[in-house]
Scaffold this active site. Structure first.
Site, mmCIF file in Angstrom:
data_model
loop_
_atom_site.group_PDB
_atom_site.id
_atom_site.type_symbol
_atom_site.label_atom_id
_atom_site.label_comp_id
_atom_site.label_asym_id
_atom_site.label_seq_id
_atom_site.Cartn_x
_atom_site.Cartn_y
_atom_site.Cartn_z
ATOM 1 N N HIS A 46 -3.659 -4.583 -3.896
ATOM 2 C CA HIS A 46 -4.753 -5.494 -4.284
ATOM 3 C C HIS A 46 -5.832 -5.612 -3.229
ATOM 4 O O HIS A 46 -6.968 -5.920 -3.551
ATOM 5 C CB HIS A 46 -4.197 -6.901 -4.514
ATOM 6 C CG HIS A 46 -3.687 -7.123 -5.892
ATOM 7 N ND1 HIS A 46 -2.882 -8.189 -6.207
ATOM 8 C CD2 HIS A 46 -3.845 -6.418 -7.029
ATOM 9 C CE1 HIS A 46 -2.585 -8.140 -7.495
ATOM 10 N NE2 HIS A 46 -3.168 -7.082 -7.999
ATOM 11 N N LYS A 75 -8.831 -5.790 -0.864
ATOM 12 C CA LYS A 75 -10.229 -5.344 -1.029
ATOM 13 C C LYS A 75 -10.931 -5.568 0.293
ATOM 14 O O LYS A 75 -11.228 -6.699 0.675
ATOM 15 C CB LYS A 75 -10.877 -6.075 -2.177
ATOM 16 C CG LYS A 75 -10.174 -5.734 -3.496
ATOM 17 C CD LYS A 75 -10.508 -6.670 -4.613
ATOM 18 C CE LYS A 75 -9.890 -6.168 -5.900
ATOM 19 N NZ LYS A 75 -8.393 -6.299 -5.927
ATOM 20 N N HIS A 91 -13.121 -14.043 -10.649
ATOM 21 C CA HIS A 91 -12.208 -12.996 -10.203
ATOM 22 C C HIS A 91 -11.914 -13.246 -8.725
ATOM 23 O O HIS A 91 -11.026 -12.645 -8.141
ATOM 24 C CB HIS A 91 -12.797 -11.586 -10.414
ATOM 25 C CG HIS A 91 -11.807 -10.499 -10.187
ATOM 26 N ND1 HIS A 91 -11.757 -9.768 -9.016
ATOM 27 C CD2 HIS A 91 -10.804 -10.024 -10.968
ATOM 28 C CE1 HIS A 91 -10.779 -8.881 -9.085
ATOM 29 N NE2 HIS A 91 -10.183 -9.006 -10.254
HETATM 30 O O1 LIG Z 1 -6.505 -6.978 -8.096
HETATM 31 C C1 LIG Z 1 -7.297 -6.931 -9.042
HETATM 32 O O2 LIG Z 1 -8.511 -7.000 -8.856
HETATM 33 C C2 LIG Z 1 -6.743 -6.728 -10.422
HETATM 34 C C3 LIG Z 1 -5.396 -6.480 -10.584
HETATM 35 N N1 LIG Z 1 -4.852 -6.245 -11.791
HETATM 36 C C4 LIG Z 1 -5.632 -6.211 -12.938
HETATM 37 C C5 LIG Z 1 -5.076 -5.922 -14.200
HETATM 38 BR BR1 LIG Z 1 -3.221 -5.580 -14.315
HETATM 39 C C6 LIG Z 1 -5.853 -5.891 -15.340
HETATM 40 C C7 LIG Z 1 -7.194 -6.155 -15.239
HETATM 41 C C8 LIG Z 1 -7.797 -6.446 -14.005
HETATM 42 C C9 LIG Z 1 -7.010 -6.472 -12.853
HETATM 43 C C10 LIG Z 1 -7.590 -6.758 -11.549
HETATM 44 O O3 LIG Z 1 -8.807 -7.033 -11.441
#
Ligand SMILES: O=C(O)c1c[nH]c2c(Br)cccc2c1=O
Length: 461
Positions: A117, A119, A345
């Site tokens: 995950h 970023k 998000h």
């Molecule tokens: O870490 C992240 O940003 C994300 C992790 N998993 C996801 C899934 Br499963 C479906 C749609 C979007 C994300 C997402 O944005």
């Protein structure tokens, strides 16, 4: 107007916190011209003359990403750190076949259900290095009409000779960044580890809170996830008297399985860590917990409409087993930042005062509300099991001037006219779910009763 105000001026106005939201298409200009950046702003020559970069992320659109760099930087060496395996790894590498400057590093994911995950951007310039920790995937839609968070480091100057200990900050930023990147044990990251050790990061004021997969024991237990946050709050957090009865707020865009009841993990080890205080031993009682997660109607009426929910992956199969969790939920509302319809998000956690004027700390991170991200204690609390890679930055008042609390506001007018007020991404006090009407957004069930912003219904399959 925002065009004329160069990025470096936007950057200056955001100091000392250097915490930004992403620009949102379709809202009034004033909400995008202060404390807001696009990916092109981050990568612009105004921030430095790029020599090489490293992009850690979960989802990538390679051709789109290259287009976000200024023309003159598009052929500089670019290392992509991802978590793809097998066919999807091959597919990702195929996307970059025409770009000779792109290399890949696959993060090891040996724990089931773990994801990469994290970023983060490492930006090497001719004059130094910058670290960017954020919440957006490297795909167009993550930078279009969502609420996302960005922290941008100062420009870290190069040192005469490399050192893993020299050139660190009061918050051990350099040590923690080196520990995090080294935890990948990936040879492709060797040069960037050396790069980091060559820079003076003493100007960093945030604390890194990272997660790496594994069953962490001994000293490693408190280096990651919620036990790292607990340790930092016990060392540098608010006094118990200052925050008695203050709630903990968690805000996120996805939810894991919490177990049978709130005591199993959420109001047990997790809330005990997030409510840790200076010098504190584990407190007998935990403070109130408030969670922020969009309702089905927040998503339906958002700028993107139901498709916003494609990035808010809360599954009915997980939700139906934890109805207790939804009693803690509050709506997504961000009138002050003009982002009530820009679905979150971003993931943020904080300890605000009951009157909503202060917070004892603020964390922006990639970590959603899940045991995979934050870790779960095992073997009678002797090991912390983490499945995913995550990274975030913690803002503590003591590192931003001699004070115990931050003034906070989400009101952009107020934020524009004051210095040292921490910019909140959403409004306080929180807005309750409407009893008997509101439900948490679930991404894998149909909604056909009312149309979304674009006049569409939602029929996932
Ligand atoms: O870490 C992240 O940003 C994300 C992790 N998993 C996801 C899934 Br499963 C479906 C749609 C979007 C994300 C997402 O944005």
């Amino acid at each position: 107007i925002s065009k004329s105000r160069g990025v470096s001026e936007l950057y200056k106005h955001a100091q000392p916190f250097s915490f930004f939201l992403t620009k949102v298409a379709g809202i009034a200009d004033k909400y995008n011209s202060t404390l807001a950046l696009d990916i092109k702003d981050i990568l612009s020559a105004d921030m430095g003359n790029l020599v090489a970069s490293c992009q850690f992320n979960y989802m990538f659109d390679i051709p789109w990403l290259i287009q976000q760099y200024p023309k003159e930087f598009r052929s500089k060496p670019l290392l992509i750190v991802h978590g793809e395996q097998g066919p999807s790894k091959t597919e990702l590498e195929a996307e970059a076949i025409d770009y000779k400057n792109i290399r890949f590093c696959q993060a090891k994911l040996e724990m089931m259900y773990g994801t990469h995950h994290t970023k983060m951007m490492l930006l090497q310039y001719d004059t130094g290095m910058r670290v960017v920790i954020h919440t957006s995937n490297l795909i167009k839609q993550d930078w279009h009409q969502k609420t996302q968070g960005i922290w941008i480091s100062p420009l870290f100057p190069k040192m005469a000779k490399p050192s893993a200990t020299e050139g660190d900050s009061l918050t051990y930023f350099k040590k923690n960044l080196l520990e995090y990147v080294s935890a990948y044990k990936a040879y492709q990251l060797k040069d960037w580890i050396n790069n980091i050790s060559e820079h003076d990061m003493s100007a960093a004021r945030v604390v890194i809170i990272g997660s790496v997969p594994g069953r962490h024991t001994g000293d490693q237990m408190r280096s990651w996830g919620h036990l790292k946050l607990k340790r930092v709050l016990q060392q540098h957090g608010p006094s118990n008297t200052a925050v008695t009865k203050w709630p903990v707020i968690g805000q996120f865009s996805s939810v894991g399985s919490m177990g049978a009841n709130k005591e199993a993990w959420l109001c047990g080890e997790w809330l005990q860590s997030l409510s840790a205080v200076n010098g504190g031993t584990t407190l007998p009682s935990v403070p109130p917990l408030q969670l922020v997660f969009p309702t089905k109607d927040n998503v339906r009426c958002s700028l993107e409409g139901f498709p916003a929910g494609g990035s808010i992956p809360y599954s009915i199969n997980v939700a139906k087993k934890q109805m207790f969790l939804h009693d803690f939920f509050h709506q997504w509302r961000s009138e002050g930042q003009g982002r009530s319809r820009a679905m979150p998000h971003i993931k943020t956690y904080l300890r605000p005062s009951p009157d909503s004027q202060k917070t004892a700390w603020f964390l922006v991170t990639s970590a959603n509300l899940s045991k995979a991200a934050w870790g779960a204690l095992e073997k009678k609390g002797t090991q912390l099991m983490i499945r995913s890679y995550e990274i975030g930055v913690l803002f503590l008042p003591k590192f931003f001037g001699d004070k115990e609390l931050f003034d906070v506001s989400s009101n952009l007018e107020l934020l524009k006219s004051s210095t040292n007020v921490f910019p909140l991404p959403f409004d306080l006090p929180l807005t309750d779910y409407v009893k008997g009407k509101d439900r948490p957004w679930l991404w894998d069930i149909p909604y056909m009763d009312l149309p979304d912003t674009n006049g569409n219904i939602w029929c996932p399959r």
